[in-house]
Design a protein around this motif. Structure first.
Motif, PDB file in Angstrom:
ATOM      1  N   PRO A  56       0.804  -1.254  -0.093  1.00  0.00           N
ATOM      2  CA  PRO A  56       0.090  -0.034  -0.096  1.00  0.00           C
ATOM      3  C   PRO A  56       0.856   1.137  -0.030  1.00  0.00           C
ATOM      4  N   VAL A  57       2.201   1.206   0.404  1.00  0.00           N
ATOM      5  CA  VAL A  57       2.892   2.473   0.463  1.00  0.00           C
ATOM      6  C   VAL A  57       4.221   2.277  -0.383  1.00  0.00           C
ATOM      7  N   LEU A  58       4.792   3.329  -0.899  1.00  0.00           N
ATOM      8  CA  LEU A  58       6.094   3.295  -1.435  1.00  0.00           C
ATOM      9  C   LEU A  58       6.852   4.032  -0.509  1.00  0.00           C
ATOM     10  N   THR A  59       7.885   3.615   0.159  1.00  0.00           N
ATOM     11  CA  THR A  59       8.835   4.312   1.031  1.00  0.00           C
ATOM     12  C   THR A  59      10.345   4.738   0.418  1.00  0.00           C
ATOM     13  N   PHE A  60      10.687   5.927   0.795  1.00  0.00           N
ATOM     14  CA  PHE A  60      11.929   6.013   0.408  1.00  0.00           C
ATOM     15  C   PHE A  60      12.852   7.165   1.364  1.00  0.00           C
ATOM     16  N   GLN A  61      14.118   7.351   1.368  1.00  0.00           N
ATOM     17  CA  GLN A  61      14.888   8.349   1.826  1.00  0.00           C
ATOM     18  C   GLN A  61      15.567   9.416   1.058  1.00  0.00           C
ATOM     19  N   TYR A  62      15.273  10.635   1.289  1.00  0.00           N
ATOM     20  CA  TYR A  62      15.671  11.433   0.613  1.00  0.00           C
ATOM     21  C   TYR A  62      16.819  12.658   1.220  1.00  0.00           C
TER      22      TYR A  62
END
Length: 233
Positions: free
Chosen positions: A145-151
């Motif tokens: 259900p989610v797309l996670t990333f670090q930026y």
């Protein structure tokens, strides 16, 4: 120790006080040039620090809710660049998405079937938008259900005098001494005090200490191949 820095008013007043200048009850709408330079000196030091190193506290994690049939998602307003490849959640898996340049992404995707749906495998950053391919399917959104990333964060907007009660965002409280040294050097240079260069050198010394501390929590850079361990070049 609190993680947040003191307010802009407190920092600027400390610069004034340690420079032998009278402190201000408020900086809002002030026309006192010394007060303005002290205030701006803190902001200038903040901006200088921001770009002097890739600080760990500049790395931020966020998640985007996936929507079936939607392939474009707006990026956070404080997005500067990716720090890690995105992954489909709720749990982080090995199925991370591969980043493509907009030129390569559109060249590869354009000939593809536009009705194709599934788990996104590739993405590109196009200005302020993340574009995915394949387009998330209903079953994909159910499973992930989610797309996670670090930026890496963009430098926040510069504080105004009216924002004197606010702290500087993101930077830890351990940088207070560094900021004050920078602010004092700016104010003393304006006042033509001969010791302004000593404060600038003190700023660089304290900055170096922070850089060394930042590197203690990081490992040496390693090359990662797209072959997941197959050492062929």
């Amino acid at each position: 120790m609190s993680y947040a820095l003191p307010s802009m008013k407190d920092l600027a007043n400390r610069v004034l006080r340690e420079s032998g200048r009278p402190v201000k009850s408020t900086f809002v709408a002030t026309t006192d040039p010394q007060a303005i330079i002290a205030y701006d000196g803190i902001l200038d030091g903040y901006a200088d620090l921001w770009f002097r190193n890739r600080w760990e506290w500049q790395r931020y994690e966020t998640s985007i809710a996936m929507v079936a049939g939607t392939d474009e998602y707006p990026l956070p307003t404080n997005f500067q660049r990716m720090a890690t490849r995105p992954w489909l959640g709720p749990l982080k898996t090995s199925g991370q998405l591969n980043e493509l340049t907009p030129e390569v992404f559109y060249a590869m995707i354009a000939p593809m079937d536009p009705t194709l749906r599934g788990d996104p495998a590739n993405y590109t950053i196009d200005h302020t938008t993340m574009k995915l391919w394949p387009v998330p399917s209903t079953s994909s959104v159910t499973d992930h259900p989610v797309l996670t990333f670090q930026y890496w964060l963009e430098l926040p907007a510069r504080k105004t005098l009216a924002q004197e009660s606010q702290p500087l965002n993101y930077m830890p409280s351990t940088f207070e001494e560094v900021l004050v040294s920078y602010g004092k050097s700016k104010l003393k240079q304006y006042l033509e005090f001969p010791d302004w260069e000593s404060d600038r050198k003190d700023y660089e010394r304290k900055l170096l200490i922070q850089i060394q501390r930042n590197r203690q929590v990081r490992t040496s850079p390693q090359m990662v191949t797209p072959f997941l361990g197959v050492a062929e070049w």
